[in-house]
Design an enzyme around this catalytic site. Structure first.
Site, short mmCIF file in Angstrom:
data_model
loop_
_atom_site.label_atom_id
_atom_site.label_comp_id
_atom_site.label_asym_id
_atom_site.label_seq_id
_atom_site.Cartn_x
_atom_site.Cartn_y
_atom_site.Cartn_z
N ASP A 237 -1.22 -6.77 -0.11
CA ASP A 237 -1.41 -5.72 1.07
C ASP A 237 -2.05 -5.38 1.32
OD1 ASP A 237 0.24 -4.83 3.27
OD2 ASP A 237 1.03 -3.40 1.67
N GLU B 141 -1.16 -4.99 8.44
CA GLU B 141 0.27 -4.76 9.58
C GLU B 141 -0.73 -5.44 10.74
OE1 GLU B 141 0.44 -0.48 9.09
OE2 GLU B 141 1.36 -0.96 6.45
N LYS C 200 -0.40 -9.13 3.28
CA LYS C 200 -0.01 -9.02 4.42
C LYS C 200 -1.08 -8.14 5.07
CE LYS C 200 2.85 -5.74 3.84
NZ LYS C 200 2.45 -5.06 4.97
N GLU D 259 9.19 -4.32 10.40
CA GLU D 259 9.86 -2.69 10.41
C GLU D 259 10.65 -1.54 11.93
OE1 GLU D 259 7.20 -1.31 7.62
OE2 GLU D 259 8.07 0.67 7.46
N ASP E 125 0.57 -0.91 -0.14
CA ASP E 125 -0.08 0.44 -0.10
C ASP E 125 1.02 1.31 0.05
OD1 ASP E 125 0.48 -0.13 2.09
OD2 ASP E 125 -1.20 0.12 3.78
N SER E 126 2.51 0.97 -0.06
CA SER E 126 3.28 2.19 -0.30
C SER E 126 3.18 2.50 -1.09
CB SER E 126 4.83 1.66 0.16
OG SER E 126 5.11 0.63 -0.82
O1 KIV Z 1 3.34 -1.18 2.16
C1 KIV Z 1 4.77 -1.55 2.37
O2 KIV Z 1 5.75 -1.64 0.70
C2 KIV Z 1 5.45 -2.00 2.91
C3 KIV Z 1 6.58 -2.31 2.67
C4 KIV Z 1 7.29 -1.04 3.97
C5 KIV Z 1 7.26 -3.08 3.46
O3 KIV Z 1 4.54 -2.59 3.46
#
Ligand code: KIV
Length: 266
Positions: free
Chosen positions: A84, A116, A114, A183, A45-46
């Site tokens: 993500d 968080e 993934k 992280e 989500d970056s």
């Molecule tokens: O969203 C993302 O790219 C991440 C990275 C910081 C690993 O979670």
């Protein structure tokens, strides 16, 4: 070469072989990352910050994540693609989390997701793994918690905070995560967590002792320069290269040397 599987990733930890991971958000860059031999591609989500130009990742939507993940899976032949979960796609509860996570596998062709968080998302991790959706957990600095954390700060610096993170790592592993992304934590703490878990750890700003490393592609190749976190190493400066190339094109259009006969038809 066949697609990298979760079993391959787990085996790498057992054999002491480092796991490589980078983000990608579209077809051409996913193809480049895959051809370079990277094990896992995270459609992070970056993308909110490095592609959409946002200040943080919070506004990124599920539909946007699916759109980008589709482009990535279309390009990739070997790497494992991980989608993500964006902010508010899983926080409200396990049922919504499973539905949204399922979209990454069903609609976008990802192999895993993934999300968080630590103890507060173990119900979601359990529900997803029960639904055969492999989960990578993400602890330490969790960018979706930017407001609670008061910025992007190194986590686990006090003895108590370190203990909490070690506990979070065990809880997400026990809930069924096949890997844990760590992280921005002190390297000794990441080493302890890596030693205690049976599943692999993937570090970003977590030192050299994790079982693998991940970075944001646009940081690595110099396409994002609004700020550069200390843990980033830049291996190329494609922005400068691109500005140079585009500048030469512009000059040649202005002075009439492009297009030449070679680029023209008779
Ligand atoms: O969203 C993302 O790219 C991440 C990275 C910081 C690993 O979670």
């Amino acid at each position: 070469m066949p697609r990298i599987t979760i079993q391959d990733i787990l085996k790498k930890k057992d054999e002491g072989v480092k796991i490589t991971m980078l983000t990608a958000y579209d077809f051409p860059f996913a193809q480049i990352v895959d051809e370079a031999g990277i094990d896992c591609i995270l459609v992070g989500d970056s993308l909110g910050m490095v592609v959409q130009g946002l200040d943080n990742t919070l506004p990124v939507t599920m539909d946007e994540m699916i759109y980008h993940t589709k482009m990535v899976t279309r390009a990739v032949k070997n790497a494992m693609v991980i989608g993500d979960m964006p902010f508010m796609s899983y926080q409200a509860g396990p049922e919504e989390a499973v539905r949204n996570a399922g979209r990454f596998l069903k609609e976008a062709g990802a192999s895993a997701i993934k999300l968080e968080g630590g103890g507060e998302v173990t119900d979601q991790i359990k529900a997803m793994t029960r639904s055969d959706i492999p989960v990578m957990a993400h602890i330490g600095l969790t960018p979706q918690s930017v407001h609670r954390m008061g910025g992007y700060k190194v986590q686990g610096k006090t003895g108590e905070a370190a203990k909490r993170l070690i506990d979070e790592a065990h809880r997400v592993e026990d809930a069924g995560a096949f890997a844990v992304l760590i992280e921005a934590v002190p390297m000794d703490l990441a080493e302890t967590i890596t030693g205690e878990l049976t599943v692999p750890t993937i570090g970003i700003g977590a030192g050299p002792h994790c079982d693998g490393q991940v970075l944001v592609l646009h940081d690595v190749i110099g396409l994002f320069d609004r700020f550069v976190p200390r843990f980033v190493k830049r291996y190329a400066n494609l922005k400068t290269e691109a500005i140079g190339a585009i500048g030469r094109y512009r000059e040649e259009v202005l002075n009439g040397s492009f297009p030449s006969e070679k680029e023209s038809f008779r």
